[in-house]
Design a protein around this motif. Structure first.
Motif, PDB file in Angstrom:
ATOM      1  N   ILE A  88      40.588  19.669 -10.162  1.00 54.29           N
ATOM      2  CA  ILE A  88      40.258  19.439 -11.562  1.00 54.29           C
ATOM      3  C   ILE A  88      38.807  19.850 -11.768  1.00 54.29           C
ATOM      4  O   ILE A  88      37.908  19.362 -11.086  1.00 54.29           O
ATOM      5  N   VAL A  89      38.579  20.741 -12.719  1.00 54.02           N
ATOM      6  CA  VAL A  89      37.233  21.273 -12.931  1.00 54.02           C
ATOM      7  C   VAL A  89      36.635  20.877 -14.273  1.00 54.02           C
ATOM      8  O   VAL A  89      35.448  21.101 -14.518  1.00 54.02           O
ATOM      9  N   ASP A  90      37.456  20.305 -15.160  1.00 50.35           N
ATOM     10  CA  ASP A  90      36.932  19.931 -16.472  1.00 50.35           C
ATOM     11  C   ASP A  90      37.825  18.869 -17.101  1.00 50.35           C
ATOM     12  O   ASP A  90      38.994  18.697 -16.711  1.00 50.35           O
ATOM     13  N   LEU A  91      37.259  18.164 -18.061  1.00 50.32           N
ATOM     14  CA  LEU A  91      37.990  17.192 -18.855  1.00 50.32           C
ATOM     15  C   LEU A  91      38.026  17.674 -20.292  1.00 50.32           C
ATOM     16  O   LEU A  91      37.033  18.204 -20.806  1.00 50.32           O
ATOM     17  N   ILE A 146      41.747  19.625 -16.791  1.00 50.69           N
ATOM     18  CA  ILE A 146      41.939  21.070 -16.639  1.00 50.69           C
ATOM     19  C   ILE A 146      41.740  21.465 -15.176  1.00 50.69           C
ATOM     20  O   ILE A 146      40.757  21.076 -14.546  1.00 50.69           O
ATOM     21  N   THR A 147      42.669  22.238 -14.631  1.00 53.44           N
ATOM     22  CA  THR A 147      42.601  22.648 -13.233  1.00 53.44           C
ATOM     23  C   THR A 147      41.819  23.953 -13.088  1.00 53.44           C
ATOM     24  O   THR A 147      41.588  24.674 -14.067  1.00 53.44           O
ATOM     25  N   ALA A 148      41.458  24.269 -11.856  1.00 51.80           N
ATOM     26  CA  ALA A 148      40.721  25.503 -11.567  1.00 51.80           C
ATOM     27  C   ALA A 148      41.529  26.739 -11.927  1.00 51.80           C
ATOM     28  O   ALA A 148      40.974  27.790 -12.250  1.00 51.80           O
ATOM     29  N   SER A 168      31.342  18.203 -11.390  1.00 51.49           N
ATOM     30  CA  SER A 168      30.092  17.449 -11.494  1.00 51.49           C
ATOM     31  C   SER A 168      29.255  17.924 -12.676  1.00 51.49           C
ATOM     32  O   SER A 168      28.733  17.117 -13.463  1.00 51.49           O
ATOM     33  N   GLY A 169      29.110  19.225 -12.827  1.00 44.23           N
ATOM     34  CA  GLY A 169      28.334  19.772 -13.934  1.00 44.23           C
ATOM     35  C   GLY A 169      28.934  19.430 -15.284  1.00 44.23           C
ATOM     36  O   GLY A 169      28.206  19.179 -16.257  1.00 44.23           O
ATOM     37  N   LYS A 170      30.260  19.422 -15.364  1.00 44.20           N
ATOM     38  CA  LYS A 170      30.928  19.084 -16.614  1.00 44.20           C
ATOM     39  C   LYS A 170      30.678  17.618 -16.989  1.00 44.20           C
ATOM     40  O   LYS A 170      30.519  17.289 -18.172  1.00 44.20           O
ATOM     41  N   THR A 206      33.739  11.520  -2.023  1.00 40.47           N
ATOM     42  CA  THR A 206      32.508  12.208  -1.618  1.00 40.47           C
ATOM     43  C   THR A 206      32.637  13.732  -1.775  1.00 40.47           C
ATOM     44  O   THR A 206      31.954  14.492  -1.100  1.00 40.47           O
ATOM     45  N   TYR A 207      33.509  14.172  -2.687  1.00 37.93           N
ATOM     46  CA  TYR A 207      33.815  15.607  -2.805  1.00 37.93           C
ATOM     47  C   TYR A 207      32.946  16.344  -3.812  1.00 37.93           C
ATOM     48  O   TYR A 207      32.845  17.568  -3.744  1.00 37.93           O
ATOM     49  N   LEU A 208      32.317  15.654  -4.764  1.00 33.81           N
ATOM     50  CA  LEU A 208      31.613  16.359  -5.833  1.00 33.81           C
ATOM     51  C   LEU A 208      30.337  17.019  -5.331  1.00 33.81           C
ATOM     52  O   LEU A 208      29.420  16.346  -4.854  1.00 33.81           O
TER      53      LEU A 208
END
Length: 625
Positions: free
Chosen positions: A125-128, A139-141, A184-186, A157-159
């Motif tokens: 998941i790369v965005d909400l 939203i997926t990659a 994380s950036g999102k 601990t993945y971000l």
């Protein structure tokens, strides 16, 4: 972007928090999907191969009492079980089990796959999708949108994770798994306050290269206590594996001191804040320079592997230094490293962004749990996971959130500490954090929480009826032993003297005799022909409740006073800056955190008892007007 099937709840991350969150939401009737970057990472144990331990065992039994899965899963997959702190009182008894970490994750994945209403999906998941302050989807990659009513962040601990040892830095998640770099950036773009924390893990060594004869063997308990209240000792019995205790030496410490300049902890390479209560070996050698040796435990990673976890030797020193220092431990002179220890840095949220339901206050329908919330440990993660899953489901159903108070559960202490006090380091649960720990024992977690789990729909009717029978048996037996009178007969006094306690001079109730620490319940069987046949768990509760009656009553009184403050609710639209007499710092902290009650406000750092007095006076005046 293309749209996939709409869901009720989307859980992001398949670690211990994600598993419990997904299961609780699905079991409450929510159409749920769990995302993991790699399905092989579901319920993975990237660090210690154990569940439970001091205070953590309390959390696991509370999870089970609410209808969670962690306790059942470790009962299926343990290779050693021990009750810790048995030389002390029952408030600090804690169950701990070594896991076959490979079977543990396989068994948990099997449960997830067979749970109705629950889908599992391998995807990052790369965005909400957030609209008007409300989460609408994830939203997926690969560009897929999964619409949802609620989402739960369980990213562990993945971000933006980095694994580090010595001069080597690998941009990845734990155990060589891929990290999550874009989410994380999102989250920061959504104005969420993020932090950089660090944890670590020791090397794993080949058991064939260890001389266990030089170490102290530590066997499991013969008398088993299951984690799950649904299980019996007989039902989970199996052969156990031993652990071993050894020690560092002066040579170990000298190697570490000589190479501190190569440690990323001391060279400035690592910027994340690490856990104070689980320091690396190099940190221990520096902080406790007067100690000649440190305990090190060798723990098997599973039934069908030679890997041993070197507990107490967490390190981010270079590979060659780790090898050399390991070989200075007693019995490990020829040890071969199978996996190098490392530190891992990762992004997480400031937990003061959350309310007590684990909802992120700025975004409706968005919850979070586990190490993303600034905690450490599998058990802390799972405890938050079940609560986040429950509250996401309740929110979708239009119901009030489910919140456990500090006097109701260790889970309540954990969440209140994180949300109200915040944390500047990975938070670890400890018995000392619970002010009502005599009430919050691991042995009575079912008596405290099963009713609540049943009302939520997480406890089956069969289990609930069994619980009611147990509760009734405890109450009946306590009442009975208070009524049974024993005189100073020769038979009674012989029993008392044989157990090293004073004989009776006059008749007393059996309950009074059972308060004597030398006397066990079974000791009085010869002079108590009317006793019923009872389950050992019932007898344990009878003994504890009778023996500690005075202390328990005192804590109940303290808890009742505490509840009065918790019941004094604070309006969420309160203008703290306008309250005359409230210090500026207190007004700012209260305005930022928006506590739900006077009790919660009193636990905020920077809010003094005088500020609380001002607040109470203001509320009283406001009520009059």
């Amino acid at each position: 972007m293309y749209q996939e099937e709409a869901m009720d709840v989307a859980v992001i991350g398949g670690g211990h928090a994600g598993c419990e969150a997904a299961l609780s939401a699905a079991r409450m009737g929510m159409k749920t999907i769990l995302f993991a970057i790699n399905l092989d990472s579901i319920a993975m144990m990237p660090c210690n191969p154990s569940i439970g331990g001091t205070s953590k065992g309390h959390l696991v039994r509370e999870i089970d009492a609410l209808g969670g899965e962690m306790g059942k899963n470790i009962d299926k997959t343990y290779i050693q079980s021990r009750m810790l702190n048995t030389a002390k009182g029952p408030a600090v008894h804690s169950l701990r089990a070594q896991a076959d970490k490979f079977r543990y994750k396989e068994a948990m994945k099997e449960v997830l796959e067979s749970t109705p209403n629950l889908r599992i999906r391998q995807a990052e998941i790369v965005d909400l999708q957030v609209e008007e302050g409300k989460v609408k989807g994830v939203i997926t990659a690969s560009g897929a949108l999964y619409p949802c009513k609620a989402a739960i962040l369980c990213t562990g601990t993945y971000l933006s994770a980095d694994c580090i040892h010595g001069e080597y830095r690998q941009h990845s998640g734990p155990n060589g798994m891929a990290g999550a770099d874009r989410l994380s950036g999102k989250l920061k773009a959504l104005s969420l306050s993020m932090r950089r924390f660090k944890t670590g893990t020791p090397a794993r060594v080949d058991g064939r290269t260890i001389d266990f004869s030089k170490m102290e063997e530590q066997k499991g308990d013969e008398a088993l206590v299951p984690f799950s209240f649904e299980n019996s000792p007989e039902g989970i019995g199996r052969p156990q594996r031993s652990c071993y205790l050894t020690y560092t030496t002066e040579e170990t410490h000298e190697i570490i001191r000589r190479n501190l300049h190569r440690s990323p902890l001391f060279s400035g390479v690592i910027h994340g804040t690490g856990p104070r209560y689980c320091p690396s070996i190099e940190d221990k050698v520096v902080r406790f320079a007067d100690k000649k040796r440190h305990q090190i435990f060798l723990e098997p990673e599973g039934e069908h592997t030679n890997e041993y976890y070197v507990q107490g030797m967490s390190s981010s020193l270079p590979e060659d230094v780790q090898r050399d220092m390991l070989r200075t431990l007693i019995g490990m002179e020829n040890a071969q490293v199978m996996r190098t220890g490392y530190a891992i840095e990762y992004d997480c949220i400031d937990p003061q962004e959350l309310d007590l339901s684990l909802r992120i206050k700025k975004i409706e329908g968005l919850y979070s749990a586990g190490q993303f919330n600034g905690s450490s440990g599998y058990e802390e993660a799972a405890a938050q996971g079940i609560m986040a899953g429950i509250n996401a489901a309740l929110w979708i159903q239009g119901k009030d959130p489910f919140i456990l108070r500090r006097d109701e559960a260790y889970i309540g202490v954990l969440i209140d500490d994180l949300v109200t006090k915040g944390t500047n380091e990975p938070y670890r649960m400890m018995t000392s954090r619970a002010e009502y720990r005599l009430l919050l024992r691991q042995d009575n977690a079912d008596l405290r929480l099963t009713e609540k789990g049943y009302r939520l729909g997480l406890i089956s009717e069969k289990r609930y009826q069994s619980f009611l029978r147990k509760k009734e048996a405890i109450e009946n037996e306590i009442e009975r032993v208070r009524k049974v009178m024993l005189g100073g007969s020769r038979e009674v006094n012989e029993i008392l003297v044989s157990r090293g306690t004073a004989p009776l001079k006059m008749g007393v109730s059996m309950a009074e005799i059972l308060k004597r620490p030398e006397i066990r319940y079974e000791d009085l069987e010869p002079v108590d022909p009317g006793r019923p046949v009872l389950d050992p768990q019932v007898i344990e509760q009878v003994m504890i409740q009778i023996r500690y009656e005075g202390y328990i009553e005192k804590q109940i009184e303290q808890a009742e006073k505490f509840q009065k403050m918790e019941h004094r609710l604070l309006p969420q639209d309160l203008d703290y800056a306008s309250i005359h007499g409230l210090r500026i710092e207190a007004a700012q902290k209260l305005a930022k955190l928006r506590p739900g009650s006077v009790g919660q406000a009193s636990r905020i750092s920077g809010v003094s008892p005088a500020d609380i007095s001002v607040l109470l006076v203001y509320l009283k005046q406001r009520k009059r007007t």
